[in-house]
Design a protein around this motif. Structure first.
Motif, PDB file in Angstrom:
ATOM      1  N   ALA A  79      44.667  25.213  18.358  1.00 32.59           N
ATOM      2  CA  ALA A  79      45.862  24.753  17.456  1.00 32.59           C
ATOM      3  C   ALA A  79      46.493  24.592  18.114  1.00 32.59           C
ATOM      4  CB  ALA A  79      46.012  25.602  16.515  1.00 32.59           C
ATOM      5  N   ALA A  80      47.179  24.897  19.740  1.00 35.78           N
ATOM      6  CA  ALA A  80      48.457  24.458  20.376  1.00 35.78           C
ATOM      7  C   ALA A  80      47.814  23.568  21.751  1.00 35.78           C
ATOM      8  CB  ALA A  80      49.504  25.473  20.686  1.00 35.78           C
ATOM      9  N   ALA A  81      47.164  22.905  21.502  1.00 36.28           N
ATOM     10  CA  ALA A  81      46.732  22.005  22.732  1.00 36.28           C
ATOM     11  C   ALA A  81      46.084  20.864  22.500  1.00 36.28           C
ATOM     12  CB  ALA A  81      45.837  22.756  23.751  1.00 36.28           C
ATOM     13  N   ARG A  82      45.991  19.870  22.916  1.00 29.55           N
ATOM     14  CA  ARG A  82      45.344  18.967  23.194  1.00 29.55           C
ATOM     15  C   ARG A  82      44.411  18.309  23.679  1.00 29.55           C
ATOM     16  NH1 ARG A  82      45.180  19.930  18.905  1.00 29.55           N
ATOM     17  NH2 ARG A  82      45.936  19.127  16.323  1.00 29.55           N
ATOM     18  N   THR A  83      43.466  18.345  24.945  1.00 28.16           N
ATOM     19  CA  THR A  83      43.393  18.009  26.183  1.00 28.16           C
ATOM     20  C   THR A  83      42.323  16.701  26.533  1.00 28.16           C
ATOM     21  OG1 THR A  83      41.457  20.075  25.422  1.00 28.16           O
ATOM     22  CG2 THR A  83      43.689  20.311  26.710  1.00 28.16           C
ATOM     23  N   PRO A 102      58.982  10.799  16.159  1.00 29.01           N
ATOM     24  CA  PRO A 102      59.375  10.411  17.362  1.00 29.01           C
ATOM     25  C   PRO A 102      59.837  11.696  18.590  1.00 29.01           C
ATOM     26  CG  PRO A 102      60.446  12.216  15.154  1.00 29.01           C
ATOM     27  CD  PRO A 102      58.573  11.661  15.494  1.00 29.01           C
ATOM     28  N   SER A 103      60.724  11.089  19.640  1.00 27.71           N
ATOM     29  CA  SER A 103      59.999  11.358  21.444  1.00 27.71           C
ATOM     30  C   SER A 103      60.879  12.923  21.017  1.00 27.71           C
ATOM     31  CB  SER A 103      60.849  10.634  22.494  1.00 27.71           C
ATOM     32  OG  SER A 103      62.662  11.187  21.807  1.00 27.71           O
ATOM     33  N   SER A 104      61.140  13.667  20.017  1.00 28.05           N
ATOM     34  CA  SER A 104      61.571  14.805  20.111  1.00 28.05           C
ATOM     35  C   SER A 104      60.550  15.546  20.001  1.00 28.05           C
ATOM     36  CB  SER A 104      62.478  15.154  19.360  1.00 28.05           C
ATOM     37  OG  SER A 104      62.425  15.162  17.251  1.00 28.05           O
ATOM     38  N   ALA A 105      59.752  14.996  19.079  1.00 22.12           N
ATOM     39  CA  ALA A 105      57.982  15.651  18.678  1.00 22.12           C
ATOM     40  C   ALA A 105      57.328  16.415  19.423  1.00 22.12           C
ATOM     41  CB  ALA A 105      57.081  15.176  18.123  1.00 22.12           C
ATOM     42  N   LEU A 106      58.233  16.697  20.590  1.00 28.07           N
ATOM     43  CA  LEU A 106      57.377  17.568  22.498  1.00 28.07           C
ATOM     44  C   LEU A 106      58.088  18.442  23.104  1.00 28.07           C
ATOM     45  CD1 LEU A 106      54.369  15.401  24.107  1.00 28.07           C
ATOM     46  CD2 LEU A 106      54.270  17.579  22.618  1.00 28.07           C
ATOM     47  N   ASP A 107      59.288  18.410  22.109  1.00 23.68           N
ATOM     48  CA  ASP A 107      60.439  19.505  22.345  1.00 23.68           C
ATOM     49  C   ASP A 107      59.238  20.520  22.616  1.00 23.68           C
ATOM     50  OD1 ASP A 107      61.998  17.455  22.256  1.00 23.68           O
ATOM     51  OD2 ASP A 107      63.511  18.034  20.840  1.00 23.68           O
ATOM     52  N   GLY A 108      59.744  21.109  23.776  1.00 28.78           N
ATOM     53  CA  GLY A 108      58.892  22.431  24.530  1.00 28.78           C
ATOM     54  C   GLY A 108      57.614  22.561  24.933  1.00 28.78           C
ATOM     55  N   ALA A 109      57.148  21.056  24.636  1.00 31.13           N
ATOM     56  CA  ALA A 109      55.840  21.019  25.107  1.00 31.13           C
ATOM     57  C   ALA A 109      55.074  21.155  26.339  1.00 31.13           C
ATOM     58  CB  ALA A 109      54.894  19.928  24.651  1.00 31.13           C
ATOM     59  N   GLY A 161      39.581   8.261  36.950  1.00 31.36           N
ATOM     60  CA  GLY A 161      39.067   9.002  36.568  1.00 31.36           C
ATOM     61  C   GLY A 161      39.874   9.737  35.862  1.00 31.36           C
ATOM     62  N   VAL A 162      40.672  10.217  34.781  1.00 34.29           N
ATOM     63  CA  VAL A 162      41.631  11.734  34.203  1.00 34.29           C
ATOM     64  C   VAL A 162      41.186  12.523  33.805  1.00 34.29           C
ATOM     65  CG1 VAL A 162      41.668  10.324  32.195  1.00 34.29           C
ATOM     66  CG2 VAL A 162      43.515  11.021  33.417  1.00 34.29           C
ATOM     67  N   ALA A 163      41.713  13.880  33.823  1.00 36.08           N
ATOM     68  CA  ALA A 163      41.878  14.693  32.328  1.00 36.08           C
ATOM     69  C   ALA A 163      43.717  14.808  32.277  1.00 36.08           C
ATOM     70  CB  ALA A 163      41.956  15.872  33.578  1.00 36.08           C
ATOM     71  N   VAL A 164      43.794  15.616  30.747  1.00 34.15           N
ATOM     72  CA  VAL A 164      44.696  15.379  30.474  1.00 34.15           C
ATOM     73  C   VAL A 164      44.849  17.210  29.557  1.00 34.15           C
ATOM     74  CG1 VAL A 164      46.667  14.350  28.529  1.00 34.15           C
ATOM     75  CG2 VAL A 164      44.984  13.114  30.056  1.00 34.15           C
ATOM     76  N   GLU A 165      45.537  17.641  30.028  1.00 29.23           N
ATOM     77  CA  GLU A 165      45.999  18.938  28.802  1.00 29.23           C
ATOM     78  C   GLU A 165      47.773  18.596  28.139  1.00 29.23           C
ATOM     79  OE1 GLU A 165      45.177  23.255  30.932  1.00 29.23           O
ATOM     80  OE2 GLU A 165      47.932  23.098  30.612  1.00 29.23           O
ATOM     81  N   VAL A 166      47.693  18.785  27.040  1.00 31.09           N
ATOM     82  CA  VAL A 166      49.043  19.399  26.270  1.00 31.09           C
ATOM     83  C   VAL A 166      49.245  20.489  25.177  1.00 31.09           C
ATOM     84  CG1 VAL A 166      50.339  17.967  24.654  1.00 31.09           C
ATOM     85  CG2 VAL A 166      49.511  16.130  26.269  1.00 31.09           C
ATOM     86  N   THR A 167      49.541  21.564  25.740  1.00 32.62           N
ATOM     87  CA  THR A 167      50.132  22.823  25.205  1.00 32.62           C
ATOM     88  C   THR A 167      51.750  22.290  24.516  1.00 32.62           C
ATOM     89  OG1 THR A 167      49.695  23.531  27.408  1.00 32.62           O
ATOM     90  CG2 THR A 167      50.692  25.394  25.390  1.00 32.62           C
ATOM     91  N   ALA A 168      51.323  22.223  23.214  1.00 31.80           N
ATOM     92  CA  ALA A 168      52.055  22.063  22.079  1.00 31.80           C
ATOM     93  C   ALA A 168      53.822  22.859  22.435  1.00 31.80           C
ATOM     94  CB  ALA A 168      51.379  21.525  20.675  1.00 31.80           C
TER      95      ALA A 168
END
Length: 416
Positions: A79-83, A102-109, A161-168
Protein backbone atom coordinates in the motif's frame (compact mmCIF):
# COMPACT_ATOMS: atom_id res chain seq x y z
CA UNK A 1 23.10 45.15 -25.64
CA UNK A 2 20.30 47.59 -24.94
CA UNK A 3 19.41 48.57 -21.40
CA UNK A 4 16.24 46.77 -20.36
CA UNK A 5 14.44 49.78 -18.87
CA UNK A 6 13.77 51.55 -22.20
CA UNK A 7 12.83 48.23 -23.72
CA UNK A 8 10.06 47.75 -21.19
CA UNK A 9 8.47 51.16 -21.52
CA UNK A 10 4.98 50.86 -22.85
CA UNK A 11 4.70 47.13 -22.20
CA UNK A 12 3.09 45.79 -19.04
CA UNK A 13 5.12 43.96 -16.48
CA UNK A 14 3.57 40.57 -15.89
CA UNK A 15 4.49 38.19 -13.13
CA UNK A 16 3.75 34.55 -13.74
CA UNK A 17 4.80 31.54 -11.66
CA UNK A 18 7.73 29.52 -12.48
CA UNK A 19 10.40 28.01 -10.34
CA UNK A 20 13.19 25.70 -11.17
CA UNK A 21 15.55 22.93 -10.48
CA UNK A 22 18.84 22.43 -8.83
CA UNK A 23 18.90 19.92 -6.09
CA UNK A 24 21.15 17.11 -4.95
CA UNK A 25 20.88 13.49 -5.99
CA UNK A 26 22.69 11.21 -3.53
CA UNK A 27 24.07 7.92 -4.81
CA UNK A 28 23.06 4.91 -2.74
CA UNK A 29 25.31 1.86 -2.46
CA UNK A 30 24.16 -1.14 -4.46
CA UNK A 31 23.63 -4.21 -2.33
CA UNK A 32 24.95 -7.55 -3.62
CA UNK A 33 21.42 -8.96 -3.68
CA UNK A 34 20.39 -6.23 -6.12
CA UNK A 35 23.04 -7.07 -8.72
CA UNK A 36 20.27 -7.83 -11.20
CA UNK A 37 17.05 -6.66 -9.56
CA UNK A 38 14.61 -9.25 -10.78
CA UNK A 39 13.79 -10.36 -14.30
CA UNK A 40 14.39 -7.92 -17.11
CA UNK A 41 11.49 -7.19 -19.42
CA UNK A 42 12.74 -7.79 -22.94
CA UNK A 43 10.05 -5.97 -24.89
CA UNK A 44 9.26 -2.28 -25.25
CA UNK A 45 7.95 -0.64 -22.09
CA UNK A 46 4.24 0.15 -21.88
CA UNK A 47 4.28 3.92 -21.92
CA UNK A 48 1.71 6.56 -21.06
CA UNK A 49 2.92 8.60 -23.97
CA UNK A 50 5.85 10.02 -25.85
CA UNK A 51 6.33 13.69 -26.73
CA UNK A 52 8.82 14.76 -29.36
CA UNK A 53 10.57 18.00 -30.23
CA UNK A 54 11.69 19.40 -33.56
CA UNK A 55 15.29 18.77 -32.52
CA UNK A 56 14.76 15.04 -32.19
CA UNK A 57 14.41 15.11 -28.40
CA UNK A 58 11.77 12.91 -26.79
CA UNK A 59 10.15 12.51 -23.39
CA UNK A 60 8.67 9.07 -22.71
CA UNK A 61 6.43 8.27 -19.73
CA UNK A 62 6.01 4.95 -17.94
CA UNK A 63 3.27 4.67 -15.28
CA UNK A 64 4.23 3.48 -11.81
CA UNK A 65 1.19 1.49 -10.78
CA UNK A 66 2.24 -1.99 -9.67
CA UNK A 67 3.01 -2.59 -5.99
CA UNK A 68 6.02 -4.88 -6.28
CA UNK A 69 9.04 -5.76 -4.17
CA UNK A 70 12.35 -5.36 -5.97
CA UNK A 71 15.08 -7.81 -5.02
CA UNK A 72 17.57 -6.28 -2.61
CA UNK A 73 15.35 -3.27 -1.91
CA UNK A 74 14.08 -4.30 1.51
CA UNK A 75 10.53 -4.90 2.68
CA UNK A 76 7.99 -2.55 1.16
CA UNK A 77 4.30 -2.70 2.16
CA UNK A 78 2.29 -2.84 -1.06
CA UNK A 79 0.00 0.00 0.00
CA UNK A 80 2.96 2.33 0.55
CA UNK A 81 5.05 1.51 -2.53
CA UNK A 82 4.98 2.01 -6.27
CA UNK A 83 7.67 0.34 -8.33
CA UNK A 84 8.76 -0.41 -11.84
CA UNK A 85 10.61 -3.69 -12.28
CA UNK A 86 13.84 -3.48 -14.32
CA UNK A 87 13.03 -3.23 -18.01
CA UNK A 88 14.54 -2.21 -21.31
CA UNK A 89 13.48 1.13 -22.75
CA UNK A 90 14.30 3.42 -25.61
CA UNK A 91 17.45 5.51 -25.26
CA UNK A 92 17.41 8.34 -22.70
CA UNK A 93 19.94 10.50 -20.85
CA UNK A 94 17.92 12.12 -18.03
CA UNK A 95 14.98 11.03 -15.91
CA UNK A 96 12.63 12.18 -13.17
CA UNK A 97 9.46 10.99 -11.43
CA UNK A 98 6.31 13.12 -11.66
CA UNK A 99 2.78 12.96 -10.24
CA UNK A 100 -0.58 14.73 -10.18
CA UNK A 101 -1.14 17.13 -7.32
CA UNK A 102 1.02 19.46 -5.24
CA UNK A 103 4.75 19.06 -4.80
CA UNK A 104 4.13 18.36 -1.10
CA UNK A 105 2.31 15.11 -1.98
CA UNK A 106 5.57 13.17 -1.64
CA UNK A 107 6.68 14.75 1.64
CA UNK A 108 8.40 12.09 3.71
CA UNK A 109 8.74 9.78 0.71
CA UNK A 110 11.81 8.19 -0.84
CA UNK A 111 12.33 7.76 -4.58
CA UNK A 112 15.24 5.85 -6.05
CA UNK A 113 16.11 4.58 -9.50
CA UNK A 114 18.52 2.30 -11.37
CA UNK A 115 19.47 2.66 -15.01
CA UNK A 116 21.13 0.43 -17.60
CA UNK A 117 24.23 1.72 -19.37
CA UNK A 118 23.41 1.80 -23.09
CA UNK A 119 27.04 1.19 -24.07
CA UNK A 120 27.88 -1.75 -21.78
CA UNK A 121 24.48 -3.19 -20.83
CA UNK A 122 25.51 -3.06 -17.14
CA UNK A 123 23.05 -1.91 -14.50
CA UNK A 124 24.25 1.04 -12.45
CA UNK A 125 23.71 1.35 -8.70
CA UNK A 126 20.61 2.77 -7.04
CA UNK A 127 20.42 6.56 -6.96
CA UNK A 128 18.07 8.65 -4.85
CA UNK A 129 16.01 11.46 -6.40
CA UNK A 130 15.38 14.67 -4.50
CA UNK A 131 11.68 15.06 -3.63
CA UNK A 132 11.85 18.43 -1.82
CA UNK A 133 8.94 20.66 -2.79
CA UNK A 134 11.17 23.61 -3.68
CA UNK A 135 10.68 23.54 -7.44
CA UNK A 136 7.67 24.90 -9.22
CA UNK A 137 5.70 28.06 -9.87
CA UNK A 138 4.77 30.32 -6.97
CA UNK A 139 1.20 30.55 -8.32
CA UNK A 140 -1.07 28.27 -10.41
CA UNK A 141 0.15 27.23 -13.84
CA UNK A 142 -0.52 29.31 -16.91
CA UNK A 143 -3.80 28.59 -18.64
CA UNK A 144 -3.67 25.90 -21.27
CA UNK A 145 -0.76 23.90 -19.83
CA UNK A 146 -1.29 21.14 -17.29
CA UNK A 147 1.23 21.33 -14.49
CA UNK A 148 2.61 18.32 -12.66
CA UNK A 149 4.85 18.11 -9.65
CA UNK A 150 8.10 16.20 -9.91
CA UNK A 151 11.40 15.24 -8.39
CA UNK A 152 14.59 16.96 -9.40
CA UNK A 153 15.78 15.45 -12.69
CA UNK A 154 18.79 13.14 -12.71
CA UNK A 155 21.32 13.10 -15.57
CA UNK A 156 22.15 9.45 -16.24
CA UNK A 157 24.12 9.61 -19.46
CA UNK A 158 23.20 7.28 -22.36
CA UNK A 159 20.85 4.65 -20.91
CA UNK A 160 18.35 2.09 -22.22
CA UNK A 161 16.80 0.50 -19.13
CA UNK A 162 15.25 1.63 -15.87
CA UNK A 163 13.93 0.40 -12.51
CA UNK A 164 12.09 2.64 -10.02
CA UNK A 165 11.09 2.36 -6.37
CA UNK A 166 8.84 4.90 -4.65
CA UNK A 167 8.30 4.45 -0.91
CA UNK A 168 5.44 6.79 -0.10
CA UNK A 169 5.22 9.16 2.85
CA UNK A 170 2.41 9.46 5.43
CA UNK A 171 -0.12 10.55 2.80
CA UNK A 172 0.46 7.47 0.65
CA UNK A 173 1.42 7.47 -3.03
CA UNK A 174 -0.08 10.37 -5.03
CA UNK A 175 -2.06 9.64 -8.21
CA UNK A 176 -0.50 9.69 -11.63
CA UNK A 177 2.99 8.57 -10.60
CA UNK A 178 5.21 7.96 -13.61
CA UNK A 179 8.84 8.01 -14.58
CA UNK A 180 9.83 10.44 -17.33
CA UNK A 181 12.71 9.43 -19.62
CA UNK A 182 14.32 12.25 -21.59
CA UNK A 183 16.43 11.93 -24.73
CA UNK A 184 17.87 15.38 -25.61
CA UNK A 185 18.15 14.59 -29.33
CA UNK A 186 20.42 16.47 -31.71
CA UNK A 187 18.97 19.94 -30.96
CA UNK A 188 16.80 22.19 -33.11
CA UNK A 189 18.42 23.92 -36.08
CA UNK A 190 18.23 27.70 -36.14
CA UNK A 191 19.65 30.54 -38.21
CA UNK A 192 19.84 32.76 -35.14
CA UNK A 193 23.20 33.75 -33.67
CA UNK A 194 24.73 30.97 -31.59
CA UNK A 195 26.35 33.32 -29.07
CA UNK A 196 26.56 36.97 -28.11
CA UNK A 197 30.17 38.21 -27.92
CA UNK A 198 31.77 39.33 -24.71
CA UNK A 199 32.23 43.02 -24.10
CA UNK A 200 35.80 44.20 -23.41
CA UNK A 201 36.61 44.63 -19.74
CA UNK A 202 37.66 47.90 -18.23
CA UNK A 203 41.34 46.93 -18.28
CA UNK A 204 41.70 47.63 -14.58
CA UNK A 205 39.81 50.93 -14.83
CA UNK A 206 36.67 51.49 -12.80
CA UNK A 207 33.59 50.17 -14.63
CA UNK A 208 31.31 52.96 -15.90
CA UNK A 209 28.32 53.27 -13.60
CA UNK A 210 29.41 50.06 -11.87
CA UNK A 211 28.13 48.09 -14.87
CA UNK A 212 30.34 45.06 -15.46
CA UNK A 213 31.18 43.89 -19.01
CA UNK A 214 28.89 41.28 -20.51
CA UNK A 215 30.45 37.81 -20.76
CA UNK A 216 30.07 35.77 -23.93
CA UNK A 217 26.70 34.02 -23.71
CA UNK A 218 25.69 30.95 -25.72
CA UNK A 219 22.19 31.65 -26.98
CA UNK A 220 19.24 29.28 -26.95
CA UNK A 221 19.93 28.66 -30.62
CA UNK A 222 23.47 27.76 -29.62
CA UNK A 223 22.36 24.92 -27.33
CA UNK A 224 19.62 23.80 -29.71
CA UNK A 225 16.41 24.85 -27.93
CA UNK A 226 13.21 23.84 -29.73
CA UNK A 227 11.22 27.07 -29.40
CA UNK A 228 7.97 25.38 -30.46
CA UNK A 229 7.52 23.47 -27.17
CA UNK A 230 7.57 26.43 -24.76
CA UNK A 231 4.77 28.87 -24.02
CA UNK A 232 4.62 31.65 -26.62
CA UNK A 233 5.49 35.16 -25.56
CA UNK A 234 7.58 36.31 -22.64
CA UNK A 235 6.89 37.18 -19.02
CA UNK A 236 8.78 39.91 -17.18
CA UNK A 237 9.13 40.91 -13.57
CA UNK A 238 10.47 44.08 -11.96
CA UNK A 239 14.14 45.00 -11.91
CA UNK A 240 16.48 42.13 -11.04
CA UNK A 241 17.76 42.92 -7.54
CA UNK A 242 19.26 39.56 -6.56
CA UNK A 243 20.70 36.41 -8.14
CA UNK A 244 20.16 32.92 -6.72
CA UNK A 245 22.90 30.37 -7.41
CA UNK A 246 21.93 26.72 -8.04
CA UNK A 247 23.44 23.48 -9.20
CA UNK A 248 21.68 21.08 -11.55
CA UNK A 249 22.30 17.82 -9.61
CA UNK A 250 23.71 16.27 -12.76
CA UNK A 251 27.09 14.62 -13.39
CA UNK A 252 30.08 16.77 -12.48
CA UNK A 253 32.83 15.06 -14.52
CA UNK A 254 31.20 15.71 -17.90
CA UNK A 255 32.79 16.93 -21.10
CA UNK A 256 31.92 20.59 -21.56
CA UNK A 257 30.94 19.79 -25.15
CA UNK A 258 28.06 17.76 -23.64
CA UNK A 259 26.64 20.73 -21.71
CA UNK A 260 24.11 21.60 -24.47
CA UNK A 261 22.70 18.04 -24.23
CA UNK A 262 22.28 18.43 -20.48
CA UNK A 263 20.53 21.78 -20.92
CA UNK A 264 18.19 20.44 -23.62
CA UNK A 265 17.29 17.54 -21.33
CA UNK A 266 16.47 19.85 -18.41
CA UNK A 267 14.44 22.06 -20.78
CA UNK A 268 12.39 19.11 -22.02
CA UNK A 269 11.78 17.87 -18.47
CA UNK A 270 10.68 21.28 -17.20
CA UNK A 271 8.34 21.95 -20.12
CA UNK A 272 7.01 18.58 -21.22
CA UNK A 273 7.11 16.67 -17.93
CA UNK A 274 6.41 19.40 -15.34
CA UNK A 275 4.29 21.63 -17.56
CA UNK A 276 6.31 24.82 -16.96
CA UNK A 277 6.28 27.52 -19.61
CA UNK A 278 10.05 27.23 -20.26
CA UNK A 279 13.26 26.07 -18.63
CA UNK A 280 13.37 27.40 -15.08
CA UNK A 281 16.83 28.98 -14.92
CA UNK A 282 17.68 32.34 -16.46
CA UNK A 283 21.29 31.28 -17.08
CA UNK A 284 23.46 28.18 -16.77
CA UNK A 285 27.25 27.88 -16.47
CA UNK A 286 29.29 24.77 -17.28
CA UNK A 287 32.46 23.55 -15.57
CA UNK A 288 34.59 25.32 -18.20
CA UNK A 289 32.99 28.67 -17.33
CA UNK A 290 30.82 28.96 -20.46
CA UNK A 291 27.60 30.91 -19.84
CA UNK A 292 24.34 29.79 -21.49
CA UNK A 293 21.08 31.65 -21.96
CA UNK A 294 18.27 29.91 -20.09
CA UNK A 295 14.67 31.12 -20.11
CA UNK A 296 13.71 32.98 -23.27
CA UNK A 297 12.91 36.68 -23.41
CA UNK A 298 16.24 38.52 -23.58
CA UNK A 299 19.35 38.06 -21.50
CA UNK A 300 19.44 41.78 -20.67
CA UNK A 301 15.75 41.89 -19.71
CA UNK A 302 14.17 40.95 -16.34
CA UNK A 303 12.69 37.63 -17.50
CA UNK A 304 10.56 36.02 -14.79
CA UNK A 305 12.19 32.69 -13.96
CA UNK A 306 11.23 29.48 -12.19
CA UNK A 307 14.18 28.75 -9.95
CA UNK A 308 13.60 29.62 -6.28
CA UNK A 309 10.12 28.89 -4.94
CA UNK A 310 8.70 32.01 -3.34
CA UNK A 311 11.45 34.31 -4.64
CA UNK A 312 11.17 34.26 -8.42
CA UNK A 313 10.06 37.91 -8.51
CA UNK A 314 12.71 40.58 -9.07
CA UNK A 315 15.49 37.96 -9.19
CA UNK A 316 17.42 35.80 -11.64
CA UNK A 317 18.45 32.17 -11.28
CA UNK A 318 21.91 30.97 -12.38
CA UNK A 319 22.62 27.23 -12.35
CA UNK A 320 26.04 25.59 -12.20
CA UNK A 321 25.89 22.43 -14.32
CA UNK A 322 26.96 19.59 -12.03
CA UNK A 323 26.59 18.45 -8.42
CA UNK A 324 28.70 20.34 -5.91
CA UNK A 325 27.92 18.76 -2.55
CA UNK A 326 31.42 17.37 -2.03
CA UNK A 327 32.90 17.93 -5.50
CA UNK A 328 34.84 21.20 -5.51
CA UNK A 329 33.61 23.67 -8.15
CA UNK A 330 36.33 24.33 -10.76
CA UNK A 331 37.92 27.78 -10.85
CA UNK A 332 36.54 28.31 -14.38
CA UNK A 333 33.01 27.65 -13.15
CA UNK A 334 33.40 30.18 -10.33
CA UNK A 335 34.71 32.73 -12.83
CA UNK A 336 31.71 32.18 -15.11
CA UNK A 337 29.28 32.56 -12.19
CA UNK A 338 31.01 35.79 -11.10
CA UNK A 339 30.91 37.27 -14.60
CA UNK A 340 27.23 36.63 -15.27
CA UNK A 341 26.10 37.79 -11.82
CA UNK A 342 28.23 40.95 -12.01
CA UNK A 343 26.81 41.84 -15.43
CA UNK A 344 23.17 40.99 -14.64
CA UNK A 345 23.10 42.91 -11.36
CA UNK A 346 25.13 45.77 -12.86
CA UNK A 347 22.44 46.42 -15.50
CA UNK A 348 20.40 48.11 -12.76
CA UNK A 349 23.30 49.36 -10.67
CA UNK A 350 22.98 46.65 -8.00
CA UNK A 351 26.02 45.98 -5.84
CA UNK A 352 26.95 42.30 -6.13
CA UNK A 353 28.38 42.49 -2.60
CA UNK A 354 25.31 44.22 -1.18
CA UNK A 355 22.02 43.11 0.33
CA UNK A 356 18.39 43.39 -0.76
CA UNK A 357 14.95 42.84 0.73
CA UNK A 358 12.54 40.49 -1.07
CA UNK A 359 8.97 39.46 -0.26
CA UNK A 360 8.16 35.75 -0.11
CA UNK A 361 5.59 34.67 -2.68
CA UNK A 362 4.98 31.20 -1.27
CA UNK A 363 4.55 29.68 2.18
CA UNK A 364 6.21 26.55 0.80
CA UNK A 365 9.51 28.44 0.94
CA UNK A 366 11.41 28.96 4.21
CA UNK A 367 9.25 32.03 4.85
CA UNK A 368 5.44 32.49 4.92
CA UNK A 369 4.00 34.31 1.93
CA UNK A 370 4.14 38.05 2.41
CA UNK A 371 7.21 37.98 4.68
CA UNK A 372 9.93 40.53 3.89
CA UNK A 373 13.32 38.82 3.94
CA UNK A 374 16.86 40.23 3.71
CA UNK A 375 19.15 38.40 1.26
CA UNK A 376 22.65 38.87 -0.08
CA UNK A 377 22.44 40.16 -3.64
CA UNK A 378 24.18 36.90 -4.60
CA UNK A 379 22.50 34.13 -2.58
CA UNK A 380 22.18 30.36 -2.74
CA UNK A 381 19.02 28.42 -3.52
CA UNK A 382 19.06 27.06 0.07
CA UNK A 383 18.77 30.59 1.45
CA UNK A 384 15.17 30.73 0.23
CA UNK A 385 13.91 27.15 0.38
CA UNK A 386 14.66 23.89 2.17
CA UNK A 387 17.22 22.21 -0.08
CA UNK A 388 20.91 21.27 -0.19
CA UNK A 389 21.27 23.24 -3.41
CA UNK A 390 23.69 24.60 -4.57
CA UNK A 391 25.63 21.97 -2.64
CA UNK A 392 27.88 22.55 0.36
CA UNK A 393 31.07 22.89 -1.70
CA UNK A 394 29.63 25.55 -4.02
CA UNK A 395 27.69 27.33 -1.27
CA UNK A 396 30.95 27.79 0.64
CA UNK A 397 32.37 29.70 -2.35
CA UNK A 398 29.54 32.26 -2.58
CA UNK A 399 31.58 34.90 -0.68
CA UNK A 400 34.30 34.54 -3.33
CA UNK A 401 31.74 34.89 -6.12
CA UNK A 402 30.31 38.04 -4.53
CA UNK A 403 33.74 39.57 -4.10
CA UNK A 404 34.84 38.77 -7.66
CA UNK A 405 31.55 40.06 -9.10
CA UNK A 406 31.82 43.30 -7.11
CA UNK A 407 35.36 43.71 -8.43
CA UNK A 408 34.13 43.34 -12.01
CA UNK A 409 31.62 46.10 -11.25
CA UNK A 410 34.46 48.36 -10.14
CA UNK A 411 33.39 48.19 -6.51
CA UNK A 412 35.31 47.21 -3.41
CA UNK A 413 33.56 44.32 -1.73
CA UNK A 414 32.48 45.20 1.80
CA UNK A 415 34.15 43.23 4.61
CA UNK A 416 31.96 40.36 5.82
Amino acid sequence: MRNFLPALRGRPTVVVPTALLAVCAAVLPLSPAAAESGPLSAGPSPQAGQRSSAGGGTVSSIPLTAPHRLAGSGSLPAAAARTLAPRRTGRFELLGVTWDGPSSALDGAAVRVRTRDAATGAWRGWQRLDVDGDEGPDTPAAAGRARRAGTAPLWTGPSDGVAVEVTAGPAGPPPGLRVELVDPGRGAESSAARSTPAEPDAGGRRAAGNQAPRPEIVTRAGWGADESIREPGFVYTGQVRAVFIHHTATATAYECSDAPRVIRSIYLYHVQSNGWRDIGYNFLVDRCGTVYEGRAGGTDLPVHGAHTLGFNTDTAGVAAIGTYVSDAPPAELLTGLSRITAWKLGLTGRDAAGQVKLVSGSSSSLYPAGTTVSFDAVSGHRDGVSTECPGAALYARLPDIRSAAAGLQGRVAAPR
